[in-house]
Design an enzyme around this catalytic site. Sequence first.
Site, mmCIF file in Angstrom:
data_model
loop_
_atom_site.group_PDB
_atom_site.id
_atom_site.type_symbol
_atom_site.label_atom_id
_atom_site.label_comp_id
_atom_site.label_asym_id
_atom_site.label_seq_id
_atom_site.Cartn_x
_atom_site.Cartn_y
_atom_site.Cartn_z
ATOM 1 C CE LYS A 70 -8.377 22.964 87.006
ATOM 2 N NZ LYS A 70 -7.743 23.069 85.686
ATOM 3 C CG ASP A 106 -3.854 22.099 84.316
ATOM 4 O OD1 ASP A 106 -3.931 20.864 84.120
ATOM 5 O OD2 ASP A 106 -4.808 22.769 84.773
HETATM 6 P P1 NAP Z 1 -12.046 29.589 81.400
HETATM 7 O O1 NAP Z 1 -11.247 29.851 82.614
HETATM 8 O O2 NAP Z 1 -13.527 29.671 81.437
HETATM 9 O O3 NAP Z 1 -11.482 30.583 80.233
HETATM 10 C C1 NAP Z 1 -12.014 30.555 78.935
HETATM 11 C C2 NAP Z 1 -11.398 31.661 78.074
HETATM 12 O O4 NAP Z 1 -11.978 31.550 76.778
HETATM 13 C C3 NAP Z 1 -11.705 33.082 78.547
HETATM 14 O O5 NAP Z 1 -10.663 33.931 78.142
HETATM 15 C C4 NAP Z 1 -12.999 33.414 77.771
HETATM 16 O O6 NAP Z 1 -13.175 34.799 77.524
HETATM 17 C C5 NAP Z 1 -12.725 32.742 76.450
HETATM 18 N N1 NAP Z 1 -13.976 32.374 75.794
HETATM 19 C C6 NAP Z 1 -14.903 31.504 76.232
HETATM 20 N N2 NAP Z 1 -15.920 31.411 75.340
HETATM 21 C C7 NAP Z 1 -15.618 32.281 74.337
HETATM 22 C C8 NAP Z 1 -16.287 32.649 73.131
HETATM 23 N N3 NAP Z 1 -17.449 32.100 72.762
HETATM 24 N N4 NAP Z 1 -15.687 33.579 72.332
HETATM 25 C C9 NAP Z 1 -14.514 34.106 72.694
HETATM 26 N N5 NAP Z 1 -13.834 33.810 73.821
HETATM 27 C C10 NAP Z 1 -14.382 32.897 74.632
HETATM 28 O O7 NAP Z 1 -11.738 28.113 80.834
HETATM 29 P P2 NAP Z 1 -10.372 27.290 80.994
HETATM 30 O O8 NAP Z 1 -10.411 26.493 82.241
HETATM 31 O O9 NAP Z 1 -9.255 28.236 80.760
HETATM 32 O O10 NAP Z 1 -10.506 26.234 79.785
HETATM 33 C C11 NAP Z 1 -10.361 26.634 78.442
HETATM 34 C C12 NAP Z 1 -10.344 25.392 77.543
HETATM 35 O O11 NAP Z 1 -9.201 24.590 77.819
HETATM 36 C C13 NAP Z 1 -11.561 24.475 77.723
HETATM 37 O O12 NAP Z 1 -11.952 23.998 76.475
HETATM 38 C C14 NAP Z 1 -11.020 23.343 78.575
HETATM 39 O O13 NAP Z 1 -11.717 22.131 78.356
HETATM 40 C C15 NAP Z 1 -9.593 23.242 78.046
HETATM 41 N N6 NAP Z 1 -8.651 22.639 79.023
HETATM 42 C C16 NAP Z 1 -7.985 21.525 78.648
HETATM 43 C C17 NAP Z 1 -7.085 20.949 79.530
HETATM 44 C C18 NAP Z 1 -6.337 19.696 79.110
HETATM 45 O O14 NAP Z 1 -5.768 19.014 79.975
HETATM 46 N N7 NAP Z 1 -6.266 19.406 77.841
HETATM 47 C C19 NAP Z 1 -6.845 21.506 80.801
HETATM 48 C C20 NAP Z 1 -7.557 22.670 81.150
HETATM 49 C C21 NAP Z 1 -8.470 23.225 80.235
HETATM 50 P P3 NAP Z 1 -14.116 35.728 78.446
HETATM 51 O O15 NAP Z 1 -13.325 35.945 79.706
HETATM 52 O O16 NAP Z 1 -14.321 36.933 77.622
HETATM 53 O O17 NAP Z 1 -15.370 34.923 78.694
#
Ligand code: NAP
Length: 282
Positions: A70, A106
Amino acid sequence: MITGKTKTLGILGCPVGHSLSPLMHNAAFAALTLDYIYVPLPVEPDHLGQAIAGLKAMGFVGMNVTIPHKVTVMPYLDEIHPSAQLTGAVNTIVIKNGKCIGYNTDGQGFIQSLTAKSITIKDKTAVIMGAGGAARAVVYGLLEYGIKKVIVGTRNVAKAQEFVKLFPKSRSKIEGCNWETESFIQALQECDILINCTPIGMSSNKETQLPIQWHHIKSDAAVCDLIYNPSPTDFLVQAEMRGHIIMDGKGMLVEQGALAFELWTGEKAPRKIMSETLDKFI
Ligand code: NAP
């Protein structure tokens, strides 16, 4: 039926085998009898530039982009729409007149999913948990549509502070903090919309709990989770037990796809069909 005139789209990621987008988009094309096909495009990070050049050369009309491309796809594109510029990531590419234009649907997709649930954001306070790519899109959407204040809570305060700097024009509206501090408790007390933007609650991440002390949250606050599988997550189950309006991530998934569909085809996306198709597979 695929003919010599069929227009080609796809999803570029690594891996893409789990993606529901091919099912959702092909069902939408069939419903409107549009001559398009949407295919998986698994591409390793080292081949991303070649893949973009190849898809352009082969006459693809566009694609979705997912993890891990992305952000890294951006230098290979000819133009970046403000929705992607301000989010710092691209989830949709339109190829037109030989040019690749990157968008991010998004943020608007999230806002439209809130609207569909009659959750309003104007002059409200939102608390976001997590500061990754999805949080960026959500905050971009909230700011575009008139949120009064956003507080971003993370496990790592440095990440929250970095996140806040991504929105320099809205500096007075965003704060970042560690989610185990007094500042975060205060944020929960003010919150009208609480949004989980972390993967905590996904099947692969079920052992971890979000650090929410529910008694701090106003009873009429809406509680959202971007996760759509499983649905509802434990977080949403707990919120619903306490009487909050809840929203899972499926609406956002449909809306971001519908907005991409509309960019590619110029036709109104059949959201109901897209949503029903997902229901069969989630
Ligand atoms: P990302 O870029 O990897 O960001 C994840 C965030 O969550 C970071 O701030 C990370 O913190 C934190 N995190 C991850 N694991 C953690 C844990 N065990 N404890 C505390 N904090 C944690 O992921 P993303 O792309 O933003 O996606 C996040 C979620 O949204 C996912 O579940 C994804 O499937 C969902 N999503 C859904 C849609 C939809 O259309 N519904 C679209 C996009 C994403 P650190 O930086 O400290 O690791």
